[in-house]
Every structure is written in C-alpha cells, then in structure tokens.
Design a protein around this motif. Structure first.
Motif, PDB file in Angstrom:
ATOM      1  N   VAL A   7       1.016  -1.155  -0.163  1.00 10.81           N
ATOM      2  CA  VAL A   7       0.351  -0.278  -0.199  1.00 10.81           C
ATOM      3  C   VAL A   7       0.920   1.073  -0.120  1.00 10.81           C
ATOM      4  O   VAL A   7       1.689   1.511   1.097  1.00 10.81           O
ATOM      5  CB  VAL A   7      -0.908   0.042   1.296  1.00 10.81           C
ATOM      6  CG1 VAL A   7      -1.491   1.677   1.222  1.00 10.81           C
ATOM      7  CG2 VAL A   7      -1.472  -1.130   0.925  1.00 10.81           C
ATOM      8  N   ASP A   8      -0.269   1.959  -0.859  1.00  3.96           N
ATOM      9  CA  ASP A   8       1.398   3.155  -0.897  1.00  3.96           C
ATOM     10  C   ASP A   8       0.206   4.712  -0.255  1.00  3.96           C
ATOM     11  O   ASP A   8      -0.662   4.897  -0.960  1.00  3.96           O
ATOM     12  CB  ASP A   8       1.836   3.842  -2.169  1.00  3.96           C
ATOM     13  CG  ASP A   8       1.772   4.998  -2.560  1.00  3.96           C
ATOM     14  OD1 ASP A   8       2.237   6.380  -1.578  1.00  3.96           O
ATOM     15  OD2 ASP A   8       3.077   5.345  -3.785  1.00  3.96           O
ATOM     16  N   ILE A  45       2.119 -11.163   2.713  1.00  5.49           N
ATOM     17  CA  ILE A  45       3.036  -9.870   3.372  1.00  5.49           C
ATOM     18  C   ILE A  45       2.443  -8.584   2.669  1.00  5.49           C
ATOM     19  O   ILE A  45       1.285  -8.925   1.985  1.00  5.49           O
ATOM     20  CB  ILE A  45       4.511  -9.341   2.235  1.00  5.49           C
ATOM     21  CG1 ILE A  45       5.308 -10.729   2.220  1.00  5.49           C
ATOM     22  CG2 ILE A  45       4.544  -7.995   2.110  1.00  5.49           C
ATOM     23  CD1 ILE A  45       5.915 -10.776   1.009  1.00  5.49           C
ATOM     24  N   ARG A  46       2.157  -8.221   3.877  1.00  3.57           N
ATOM     25  CA  ARG A  46       1.508  -6.776   4.079  1.00  3.57           C
ATOM     26  C   ARG A  46       2.501  -5.923   4.801  1.00  3.57           C
ATOM     27  O   ARG A  46       2.876  -5.915   5.568  1.00  3.57           O
ATOM     28  CB  ARG A  46       0.058  -6.909   5.224  1.00  3.57           C
ATOM     29  CG  ARG A  46      -0.937  -7.779   4.558  1.00  3.57           C
ATOM     30  CD  ARG A  46      -1.979  -8.033   6.074  1.00  3.57           C
ATOM     31  NE  ARG A  46      -3.091  -8.470   5.770  1.00  3.57           N
ATOM     32  CZ  ARG A  46      -2.848  -9.950   6.701  1.00  3.57           C
ATOM     33  NH1 ARG A  46      -2.223 -10.461   7.282  1.00  3.57           N
ATOM     34  NH2 ARG A  46      -3.739 -10.763   6.098  1.00  3.57           N
ATOM     35  N   LYS A  47       1.969  -4.746   3.438  1.00  9.12           N
ATOM     36  CA  LYS A  47       3.052  -3.598   4.081  1.00  9.12           C
ATOM     37  C   LYS A  47       2.459  -2.433   3.869  1.00  9.12           C
ATOM     38  O   LYS A  47       1.969  -2.357   2.899  1.00  9.12           O
ATOM     39  CB  LYS A  47       4.682  -3.757   3.473  1.00  9.12           C
ATOM     40  CG  LYS A  47       5.374  -4.887   3.647  1.00  9.12           C
ATOM     41  CD  LYS A  47       6.557  -5.273   3.021  1.00  9.12           C
ATOM     42  CE  LYS A  47       7.986  -5.472   3.269  1.00  9.12           C
ATOM     43  NZ  LYS A  47       9.057  -5.680   3.155  1.00  9.12           N
ATOM     44  N   VAL A  48       2.312  -0.894   4.414  1.00  9.82           N
ATOM     45  CA  VAL A  48       1.821   0.526   4.091  1.00  9.82           C
ATOM     46  C   VAL A  48       3.503   0.941   4.083  1.00  9.82           C
ATOM     47  O   VAL A  48       4.235   0.719   5.473  1.00  9.82           O
ATOM     48  CB  VAL A  48       0.995   0.085   5.201  1.00  9.82           C
ATOM     49  CG1 VAL A  48       1.749   0.372   6.620  1.00  9.82           C
ATOM     50  CG2 VAL A  48       0.636   1.819   4.402  1.00  9.82           C
ATOM     51  N   TYR A  49       4.019   1.429   2.959  1.00  8.85           N
ATOM     52  CA  TYR A  49       5.023   2.358   2.650  1.00  8.85           C
ATOM     53  C   TYR A  49       4.342   3.981   3.052  1.00  8.85           C
ATOM     54  O   TYR A  49       3.173   4.831   2.589  1.00  8.85           O
ATOM     55  CB  TYR A  49       5.325   2.230   1.441  1.00  8.85           C
ATOM     56  CG  TYR A  49       5.689   1.328   0.893  1.00  8.85           C
ATOM     57  CD1 TYR A  49       7.061   0.683   1.049  1.00  8.85           C
ATOM     58  CD2 TYR A  49       5.474   0.125   0.516  1.00  8.85           C
ATOM     59  CE1 TYR A  49       7.936  -0.220   1.018  1.00  8.85           C
ATOM     60  CE2 TYR A  49       5.461  -0.934   0.626  1.00  8.85           C
ATOM     61  CZ  TYR A  49       6.953  -1.561   0.686  1.00  8.85           C
ATOM     62  OH  TYR A  49       7.535  -2.515  -0.172  1.00  8.85           O
ATOM     63  N   ALA A  67      -4.123  -3.218  11.728  1.00  6.20           N
ATOM     64  CA  ALA A  67      -4.698  -4.106  10.139  1.00  6.20           C
ATOM     65  C   ALA A  67      -3.811  -5.189  10.471  1.00  6.20           C
ATOM     66  O   ALA A  67      -4.481  -6.281   9.256  1.00  6.20           O
ATOM     67  CB  ALA A  67      -5.677  -3.892   9.384  1.00  6.20           C
ATOM     68  N   GLY A  68      -2.110  -5.457   9.984  1.00  5.10           N
ATOM     69  CA  GLY A  68      -1.709  -6.397  10.196  1.00  5.10           C
ATOM     70  C   GLY A  68      -0.548  -6.344   9.424  1.00  5.10           C
ATOM     71  O   GLY A  68      -0.101  -6.893   9.099  1.00  5.10           O
ATOM     72  N   PHE A  69      -0.540  -4.454   8.480  1.00  2.00           N
ATOM     73  CA  PHE A  69       0.618  -4.277   7.871  1.00  2.00           C
ATOM     74  C   PHE A  69       1.888  -3.870   9.121  1.00  2.00           C
ATOM     75  O   PHE A  69       1.260  -3.328   9.781  1.00  2.00           O
ATOM     76  CB  PHE A  69      -0.457  -3.163   7.531  1.00  2.00           C
ATOM     77  CG  PHE A  69      -1.174  -2.910   6.303  1.00  2.00           C
ATOM     78  CD1 PHE A  69      -1.285  -3.900   4.821  1.00  2.00           C
ATOM     79  CD2 PHE A  69      -2.344  -2.841   6.453  1.00  2.00           C
ATOM     80  CE1 PHE A  69      -2.013  -3.762   3.610  1.00  2.00           C
ATOM     81  CE2 PHE A  69      -3.634  -3.781   5.992  1.00  2.00           C
ATOM     82  CZ  PHE A  69      -2.755  -3.510   4.189  1.00  2.00           C
ATOM     83  N   ARG A  70       2.610  -4.393   8.209  1.00  4.57           N
ATOM     84  CA  ARG A  70       4.082  -3.857   8.208  1.00  4.57           C
ATOM     85  C   ARG A  70       4.136  -2.831   7.882  1.00  4.57           C
ATOM     86  O   ARG A  70       4.474  -2.415   6.515  1.00  4.57           O
ATOM     87  CB  ARG A  70       5.032  -4.664   8.162  1.00  4.57           C
ATOM     88  CG  ARG A  70       6.344  -4.524   8.945  1.00  4.57           C
ATOM     89  CD  ARG A  70       7.427  -5.455   8.833  1.00  4.57           C
ATOM     90  NE  ARG A  70       8.428  -4.848   8.149  1.00  4.57           N
ATOM     91  CZ  ARG A  70       9.638  -5.306   7.617  1.00  4.57           C
ATOM     92  NH1 ARG A  70       9.382  -7.318   6.788  1.00  4.57           N
ATOM     93  NH2 ARG A  70      10.406  -4.885   6.616  1.00  4.57           N
TER      94      ARG A  70
END
Length: 76
Positions: A7-8, A45-49, A67-70
């Motif tokens: 996620v951007d 994988i869950r990532k938020v940038y 919510a589980g995003f790194r």
C-alpha cells in the motif's frame, strides 16, 4: 497462491482526500484491502509505505499496522 499487499499510503490518502467528501475510516479501508487480498490467495505480506516525518500519514499508518500491515519508511 501467495499474495503480497503493498500500500502506497500517500497516494491513497491524497486520492481519498480529493475525491471524496467523507472518505471511509482508514481502519475500514485496511480491512477491505485485507478481505479482497484473502479472496486472491494466502496473504503472506502486508506492507504500508509512508513517510513517518508526515504526522498525518504516521497516524494513518498506525491504523494500518493495527490491521496487520508492516509499516515501511519512505522519504519524499
């Protein structure tokens, strides 16, 4: 099949801010993204940038993290 959700946050934030009078709560948006990802396969994988130097985005990134995003740091 494994799924990665990346996620951007700055682009999502700006898109919601300028296109919707009342954007959905970010906790709900994170859940919608998670739910859709789960329909595509096993989420691995869950990532938020985001830029942690921007206080508004930091608060929203923390909501995604719950919510589980790194959260990953990116600079402008």
């Amino acid at each position: 099949m494994g799924v990665a959700i990346l996620v951007d946050l700055a682009n999502i934030h700006l898109g919601l801010k300028f296109n919707y009078l009342n954007p959905p709560p970010y906790e709900r948006l994170a859940q919608i993204i998670n739910d859709y990802g789960a329909t595509q396969g096993d989420i691995r994988i869950r990532k938020v940038y985001t830029d942690w130097n921007d206080g508004r985005l930091e608060r929203i990134a923390r909501q995604f993290a719950s919510a589980g995003f790194r959260a990953e740091q990116v600079t402008r």
